[in-house]
Design an enzyme around this catalytic site. Structure first.
Site, PDB file in Angstrom:
ATOM      1  N   LYS A 263       0.978  -1.579   0.093  1.00 11.36           N
ATOM      2  CA  LYS A 263       0.224  -0.128   0.421  1.00 11.36           C
ATOM      3  C   LYS A 263       0.659   1.053  -0.131  1.00 11.36           C
ATOM      4  O   LYS A 263       1.685   1.331   0.577  1.00 11.36           O
ATOM      5  CB  LYS A 263      -0.830   0.724   1.502  1.00 11.36           C
ATOM      6  CG  LYS A 263      -1.394   1.360   1.424  1.00 11.36           C
ATOM      7  CD  LYS A 263      -2.695   1.038   2.399  1.00 11.36           C
ATOM      8  CE  LYS A 263      -3.356   2.488   3.228  1.00 11.36           C
ATOM      9  NZ  LYS A 263      -3.981   2.535   4.038  1.00 11.36           N
TER      10      LYS A 263
ATOM     11  N   ASP B  68      -2.303  10.165   2.924  1.00  9.07           N
ATOM     12  CA  ASP B  68      -3.698  10.059   3.667  1.00  9.07           C
ATOM     13  C   ASP B  68      -4.749  10.984   4.443  1.00  9.07           C
ATOM     14  O   ASP B  68      -4.674  10.695   5.526  1.00  9.07           O
ATOM     15  CB  ASP B  68      -3.524   8.365   4.537  1.00  9.07           C
ATOM     16  CG  ASP B  68      -5.408   7.929   4.112  1.00  9.07           C
ATOM     17  OD1 ASP B  68      -6.599   8.503   4.115  1.00  9.07           O
ATOM     18  OD2 ASP B  68      -5.215   6.679   4.933  1.00  9.07           O
TER      19      ASP B  68
ATOM     20  N   LYS C 180     -10.737  12.416   7.754  1.00  6.12           N
ATOM     21  CA  LYS C 180     -10.153  12.313   9.094  1.00  6.12           C
ATOM     22  C   LYS C 180      -9.516  13.528  10.481  1.00  6.12           C
ATOM     23  O   LYS C 180      -9.267  14.825   9.468  1.00  6.12           O
ATOM     24  CB  LYS C 180      -7.997  11.832   8.971  1.00  6.12           C
ATOM     25  CG  LYS C 180      -8.213  10.402   8.315  1.00  6.12           C
ATOM     26  CD  LYS C 180      -6.896  10.342   8.581  1.00  6.12           C
ATOM     27  CE  LYS C 180      -6.683   8.738   7.731  1.00  6.12           C
ATOM     28  NZ  LYS C 180      -7.268   7.417   8.698  1.00  6.12           N
TER      29      LYS C 180
ATOM     30  N   ASP D 109       1.691   6.595   5.824  1.00  6.82           N
ATOM     31  CA  ASP D 109       0.871   4.954   4.913  1.00  6.82           C
ATOM     32  C   ASP D 109       1.051   4.826   3.772  1.00  6.82           C
ATOM     33  O   ASP D 109       0.274   3.907   2.945  1.00  6.82           O
ATOM     34  CB  ASP D 109      -0.859   6.332   4.508  1.00  6.82           C
ATOM     35  CG  ASP D 109      -1.964   5.316   4.880  1.00  6.82           C
ATOM     36  OD1 ASP D 109      -1.892   4.429   5.569  1.00  6.82           O
ATOM     37  OD2 ASP D 109      -3.289   5.435   3.782  1.00  6.82           O
TER      38      ASP D 109
ATOM     39  N   ASP E 247     -12.103   6.821   3.104  1.00  6.18           N
ATOM     40  CA  ASP E 247     -10.809   6.386   4.056  1.00  6.18           C
ATOM     41  C   ASP E 247     -10.664   5.162   4.066  1.00  6.18           C
ATOM     42  O   ASP E 247      -9.116   4.763   4.865  1.00  6.18           O
ATOM     43  CB  ASP E 247     -10.904   7.172   6.117  1.00  6.18           C
ATOM     44  CG  ASP E 247      -9.793   7.608   6.561  1.00  6.18           C
ATOM     45  OD1 ASP E 247      -8.550   7.294   5.630  1.00  6.18           O
ATOM     46  OD2 ASP E 247      -9.958   7.485   7.339  1.00  6.18           O
TER      47      ASP E 247
ATOM     48  N   GLU F 240      -9.159   3.544   2.276  1.00  6.02           N
ATOM     49  CA  GLU F 240      -8.626   3.790   0.930  1.00  6.02           C
ATOM     50  C   GLU F 240      -7.269   3.160   0.556  1.00  6.02           C
ATOM     51  O   GLU F 240      -7.445   2.051  -0.827  1.00  6.02           O
ATOM     52  CB  GLU F 240      -8.210   4.806   0.131  1.00  6.02           C
ATOM     53  CG  GLU F 240      -6.963   5.739   0.840  1.00  6.02           C
ATOM     54  CD  GLU F 240      -6.671   5.441   1.866  1.00  6.02           C
ATOM     55  OE1 GLU F 240      -7.420   5.142   2.861  1.00  6.02           O
ATOM     56  OE2 GLU F 240      -5.411   4.723   2.832  1.00  6.02           O
TER      57      GLU F 240
ATOM     58  N   ARG G  14      -7.175  -0.811   0.516  1.00  2.16           N
ATOM     59  CA  ARG G  14      -7.710  -2.131   0.408  1.00  2.16           C
ATOM     60  C   ARG G  14      -7.977  -2.253  -0.691  1.00  2.16           C
ATOM     61  O   ARG G  14      -8.123  -2.550  -1.750  1.00  2.16           O
ATOM     62  CB  ARG G  14      -9.020  -2.991   1.453  1.00  2.16           C
ATOM     63  CG  ARG G  14      -9.946  -1.818   1.617  1.00  2.16           C
ATOM     64  CD  ARG G  14     -11.139  -1.863   2.472  1.00  2.16           C
ATOM     65  NE  ARG G  14     -10.474  -1.669   4.089  1.00  2.16           N
ATOM     66  CZ  ARG G  14     -10.756  -1.722   4.836  1.00  2.16           C
ATOM     67  NH1 ARG G  14     -12.280  -2.364   5.422  1.00  2.16           N
ATOM     68  NH2 ARG G  14     -10.269  -0.931   6.349  1.00  2.16           N
TER      69      ARG G  14
HETATM   70  N1  BES Z   1      -3.869   4.153   7.211  1.00  2.13           N
HETATM   71  C1  BES Z   1      -4.880   3.910   7.239  1.00  2.13           C
HETATM   72  C2  BES Z   1      -4.691   2.993   8.699  1.00  2.13           C
HETATM   73  C3  BES Z   1      -3.956   3.863   9.314  1.00  2.13           C
HETATM   74  C4  BES Z   1      -4.518   4.228  11.071  1.00  2.13           C
HETATM   75  C5  BES Z   1      -2.777   3.985   9.765  1.00  2.13           C
HETATM   76  C6  BES Z   1      -3.555   5.222  12.005  1.00  2.13           C
HETATM   77  C7  BES Z   1      -1.872   4.291  10.754  1.00  2.13           C
HETATM   78  C8  BES Z   1      -2.252   4.841  12.080  1.00  2.13           C
HETATM   79  C9  BES Z   1      -6.494   3.379   6.437  1.00  2.13           C
HETATM   80  O1  BES Z   1      -6.513   4.336   5.863  1.00  2.13           O
HETATM   81  C10 BES Z   1      -7.668   4.214   7.612  1.00  2.13           C
HETATM   82  O2  BES Z   1      -7.991   5.423   7.285  1.00  2.13           O
HETATM   83  N2  BES Z   1      -8.403   2.934   8.029  1.00  2.13           N
HETATM   84  C11 BES Z   1      -9.939   3.371   8.585  1.00  2.13           C
HETATM   85  C12 BES Z   1     -10.497   2.155   7.678  1.00  2.13           C
HETATM   86  C13 BES Z   1     -12.133   2.611   7.848  1.00  2.13           C
HETATM   87  C14 BES Z   1     -12.729   3.374   7.651  1.00  2.13           C
HETATM   88  C15 BES Z   1     -12.874   1.808   8.024  1.00  2.13           C
HETATM   89  C16 BES Z   1      -9.718   3.384  10.158  1.00  2.13           C
HETATM   90  O3  BES Z   1      -8.452   2.818  10.325  1.00  2.13           O
HETATM   91  O4  BES Z   1     -10.465   3.915  10.560  1.00  2.13           O
HETATM   92 ZN    ZN Z   2      -4.442   4.474   4.679  1.00  6.50          ZN
HETATM   93 MN    MN Z   3      -7.995   5.867   5.323  1.00  8.74          MN
END
Ligand code: BES
Ligand code: ZN
Ligand code: MN
Length: 512
Positions: free
Chosen positions: A277, A282, A289, A300, A359, A361, A363
């Site tokens: 990824k 992000d 966020k 990210d 968010d 993204e 996946r």
């Molecule tokens: N890049 C984030 C995940 C992340 C969060 C990495 C904190 C490092 C620290 C990812 O793209 C994301 O935003 N995931 C969401 C998924 C949710 C919307 C299902 C998350 O983990 O909140």
């Molecule tokens: Zn992300």
């Molecule tokens: Mn995200």
């Protein structure tokens, strides 16, 4: 001339006379000998002085043991101390090793702790002495040097003042220095360099590092390595292949997405493929966020850095393996042209996805990357690496990456490699019920579930929807381990480069 400009002129003159900003110590090997004076670091266990430290103590007439007792140095891992004014030595450093060093990881920790201590010393040359007979490891000196290189990493390119302290040489004392040097230079330095490459990419802010510059950095790092081929897909190539998920994530940014493919052919046959990824920033997109801590989302793209770094390590040490890194690179931004919640995109696999959160993204970009990996390479093994979910960080913290796979044998292999490399994983389930959580009313699948339960597993499940049953596949969620708020002896705070050593070790153990 005003006094202010005189002061400025004076400081310029001082700077010009200062030693060149060699930020880190070069690693050397030399015969084992604690009697040559200078600056020396020895290991001390919780049960007192051992090996070289005892030898040194005798030479100093017991001054070392008196100092250790008087200063209440417990010898615990993570403890270190500098003693001055011992006869014949500018400085003597003590590094705690607890109950002793049992494996390569203990030696790397010692090397890293010694390098970090030496970084605070002005001495041109600092020696680290470890009695290399007891530990059940080949060439302990090479592991100490490897740890030192990892531990002394810093990212100071944006510091205006040169960081001069800690420049010079770190000399690893070994019983067989030339064998240790050869082992280090051919088998471990390339891995350390690749970890540092990955850390650099992760540390770079997103105004400097975006898909195109990620590609440029990669080209520069692989320059001159044999057996390497680099291909880059731009948006029009992606459109032709139908990569609607990757394109959708990138469409809100002025920085175009890229799919980077780095192959290293050290053997024939189908490759092992690592897909990463690579979200260079992000923001969450339209599902934006909260602002606290958002700056950190420059990391990210750590999965992309890890897989590219892993192949760099393999190419650098000329491993006999066919390995491919695929980096799915995009920036996730809110904009007039950005993807919206509710949008439906068509992936390269032809399956459609309803976007419920922009968010989620990672996946999405990986859905196209893993599909491309399978169509193009029929890999003998496919591992994707991603900072996928905050949920895995909550579950496993900064110590373990989350491992997801349906293949028990592969799980065991990755677990072993992780422990050997010092980058451990913890397996989490892919329960069949997660499939129901991502059913969509209007498309084939949606990108998040309606609840907050098992967030890391649902993310893994989503990626798995794009992996064929016959593909040997595992997913590593590195959101907790790719960045450390507090450092360790081999990973200073910030970007860890997690994954490079694990994937390199997996290839050492099973695929070369
Ligand atoms: N890049 C984030 C995940 C992340 C969060 C990495 C904190 C490092 C620290 C990812 O793209 C994301 O935003 N995931 C969401 C998924 C949710 C919307 C299902 C998350 O983990 O909140
Ligand atoms: Zn992300
Ligand atoms: Mn995200």
């Amino acid at each position: 001339m005003s006094s202010r400009s005189i002061a400025r002129w004076a400081s310029v003159a001082l700077l010009a006379g200062a030693p060149a900003a060699l930020a880190e110590r070069a690693i050397e090997f030399a015969p084992f000998d604690v009697t040559s004076p200078g600056a020396l670091i020895v290991a001390v266990g919780s049960d007192g002085l051992g090996g070289p430290a005892r030898e040194l103590d005798e030479r100093l007439g017991g001054a070392l043991s008196r100092a250790v007792a008087g200063l209440e140095f417990a010898g615990e891992p993570g403890e270190s101390m500098t003693l001055g004014a011992l006869e014949g030595y500018t400085r003597v450093g003590l590094v705690g090793i607890g109950s002793g060093i049992a494996d390569a990881g203990g030696l790397r920790d010692l090397g890293g702790a010694a390098a970090q201590l030496a970084a605070t010393w002005p001495d041109e040359t600092v020696a680290i002495a470890w009695d290399d007979s007891p530990a059940a490891v080949d060439r302990p000196g090479a592991q100490i040097a490897f740890g030192a290189l990892l531990g002394q990493y810093r990212f100071d390119k944006f510091k205006t003042e040169p960081q001069a302290a800690g420049a010079g040489v770190l000399r690893v004392l070994a019983r067989e220095p030339s064998a240790a040097r050869a082992e280090f230079e051919t088998r471990w330095r390339p891995v350390a360099d690749a970890v540092r490459f990955a850390r650099d990419l992760v540390s770079e802010p997103a105004n400097e590092l975006y898909p195109e510059t990620f590609v440029e950095r990669t080209r520069a790092a692989f320059e001159g390595l044999a057996g390497v081929e680099i291909e880059v897909l731009d948006p029009s190539a992606m459109r032709e292949l139908g990569m609607g998920a990757l394109l959708g994530v990138g469409q809100g940014s002025r920085r175009e997405p890229r799919l980077l493919v780095v192959s290293y052919r050290g053997a024939d046959g189908p490759p092992v493929v690592f897909a990463g990824k690579g979200i260079t920033f992000d923001s969450g997109g339209i599902s934006i966020k909260q602002s606290a801590g958002m700056w950190k989302m420059k990391y990210d793209m750590a999965g992309a850095a890890a897989v590219t770094g892993a192949v760099l390590a393999l190419a650098g040490r000329r491993a006999r393996v066919h390995a491919v890194a695929i980096a799915a690179l995009a920036e996730n931004m809110p904009a007039a042209g950005a993807q919206r919640p509710g949008d439906v995109v068509r992936t390269m696999s032809d399956r459609t996805v309803e976007i419920h959160s922009t968010d989620a993204e990672g996946r999405l970009v990986l859905a196209d990357a893993v599909w491309y990996a399978q169509q193009r390479f029929s890999p003998r093994l496919l591992i994707d690496v991603a900072t996928l979910t905050g949920s895995v960080r909550v579950a496993l913290g900064e110590e373990y990456a989350g491992l997801f796979t349906r293949d028990d044998e592969l799980a065991a292999a990755i677990d072993l490699a992780g422990r050997r490399a010092g980058e451990p994983v913890w397996r989490l389930p892919l329960h069949p019920s997660y499939a129901a959580d991502i059913e969509s009313d209007i498309a084939d699948i949606k990108n998040i579930s309606g609840t907050r339960l098992a967030g890391a597993g649902v993310g893994a499940q989503f990626i798995g929807e794009f992996v064929e049953q016959t593909t040997r596949w595992a997913h590593l969620d590195i959101a907790g381990v790719a960045w450390r708020d507090e450092g360790t002896s081999t990973a200073p705070k910030g970007a860890t480069g997690y994954g490079v050593r694990l994937l390199d070790q997996l290839v050492r153990d099973f695929h070369q």
